[in-house]
Design a protein around this motif. Structure first.
Motif, PDB file in Angstrom:
ATOM      1  N   ALA A  82       0.826  -1.200   0.074  1.00 41.68           N
ATOM      2  CA  ALA A  82      -0.095   0.181   0.048  1.00 41.68           C
ATOM      3  C   ALA A  82       1.016   1.290  -0.229  1.00 41.68           C
ATOM      4  O   ALA A  82       0.776   2.228  -0.570  1.00 41.68           O
ATOM      5  N   LEU A  83       1.949   1.100   0.874  1.00 40.32           N
ATOM      6  CA  LEU A  83       3.028   2.266   1.025  1.00 40.32           C
ATOM      7  C   LEU A  83       3.322   2.489  -0.457  1.00 40.32           C
ATOM      8  O   LEU A  83       3.969   3.663  -0.945  1.00 40.32           O
ATOM      9  N   GLU A  84       4.001   1.484  -0.954  1.00 33.59           N
ATOM     10  CA  GLU A  84       4.673   1.582  -2.250  1.00 33.59           C
ATOM     11  C   GLU A  84       3.596   1.972  -3.433  1.00 33.59           C
ATOM     12  O   GLU A  84       3.942   2.958  -4.301  1.00 33.59           O
ATOM     13  N   ARG A  86       1.973   6.287  -7.075  1.00 34.44           N
ATOM     14  CA  ARG A  86       0.724   7.220  -7.387  1.00 34.44           C
ATOM     15  C   ARG A  86       1.234   8.816  -7.124  1.00 34.44           C
ATOM     16  O   ARG A  86       0.777   9.375  -8.270  1.00 34.44           O
ATOM     17  N   GLU A  87       1.813   8.732  -6.258  1.00 33.94           N
ATOM     18  CA  GLU A  87       2.482  10.222  -6.001  1.00 33.94           C
ATOM     19  C   GLU A  87       3.342  10.557  -7.083  1.00 33.94           C
ATOM     20  O   GLU A  87       3.312  11.794  -7.400  1.00 33.94           O
ATOM     21  N   LYS A  88       3.988   9.516  -7.429  1.00 31.62           N
ATOM     22  CA  LYS A  88       5.092   9.778  -8.452  1.00 31.62           C
ATOM     23  C   LYS A  88       4.458  10.055  -9.824  1.00 31.62           C
ATOM     24  O   LYS A  88       4.743  11.093 -10.692  1.00 31.62           O
ATOM     25  N   GLU A  89       3.291   9.530 -10.118  1.00 34.08           N
ATOM     26  CA  GLU A  89       2.551   9.488 -11.151  1.00 34.08           C
ATOM     27  C   GLU A  89       1.925  10.887 -11.124  1.00 34.08           C
ATOM     28  O   GLU A  89       2.062  11.504 -12.424  1.00 34.08           O
ATOM     29  N   GLN A  90       1.381  11.257 -10.012  1.00 31.89           N
ATOM     30  CA  GLN A  90       0.765  12.531 -10.078  1.00 31.89           C
ATOM     31  C   GLN A  90       1.855  13.783 -10.360  1.00 31.89           C
ATOM     32  O   GLN A  90       1.302  14.743 -10.710  1.00 31.89           O
TER      33      GLN A  90
END
Length: 170
Positions: free
Chosen positions: A145-147, A152-156
């Motif tokens: 979940a952390l990964e 997701r944050e990287k993609e955002q």
């Protein structure tokens, strides 16, 4: 007896008949009956001698019988004591049998307790392994979940960077 009444005392050493002997009033013992033909007067000495003779004839046998009865009574008491002892031995044996059955039953229950203890130890080990596995799975899920959150944050962030920015006017 009727034929003897006429003869009187004989010289052969026989005792004189009671009717032939003259008795003084002190020596006579008279027994009167309701029937006048049955009234009897006897010599006290004769009664005494007859009594002694009767006693000497029957007394030894009676004394032997008394001794025999006493011995039998004593033997019966001894037998009763012996029987009481035997009964108490049988009761002790029955108590021992009951005790043996209790020990056998206790042994069986001890075996059951040992089996239950083994099963509980086995179940404890399994639950410990399952808890460790569950903890690892939970940690793994949290890590995933952390990964995913990082991804997701990287993609955002990447999408933000890819979004066209209006140029600044100078």
């Amino acid at each position: 007896m009727e034929g003897m009444e006429d003869e009187g005392p004989s010289s052969q050493g026989e005792l004189p008949l009671i009717e032939d002997v003259q008795l003084s009033p002190e020596e006579r013992l008279c027994v009167e009956s309701s029937d006048p033909l049955e009234n009897v007067c006897v010599n006290k000495e004769a009664v005494h001698k007859l009594t002694e003779g009767l006693l000497s004839h029957y007394l030894p046998g009676l004394q032997n019988s008394k001794r025999t009865l006493q011995e039998l009574t004593q033997n019966q008491l001894i037998l009763l004591d012996t029987l009481d002892q035997e009964v108490s031995k049988f009761r002790e044996c029955n108590a021992l049998l009951d005790l043996n059955s209790l020990f056998t039953e206790a042994k069986a229950y001890h075996g059951k307790l040992v089996n239950i203890r083994k099963e509980m130890i086995l179940l404890h080990e399994r639950t410990t392994k399952l808890k460790k596995r569950a903890l690892k799975l939970q940690q793994h899920k949290q890590k995933e979940a952390l990964e995913r959150e990082h991804q997701r944050e990287k993609e955002q962030e990447r999408e933000r960077q890819l979004i066209a920015k209006p140029a600044k006017r100078t």
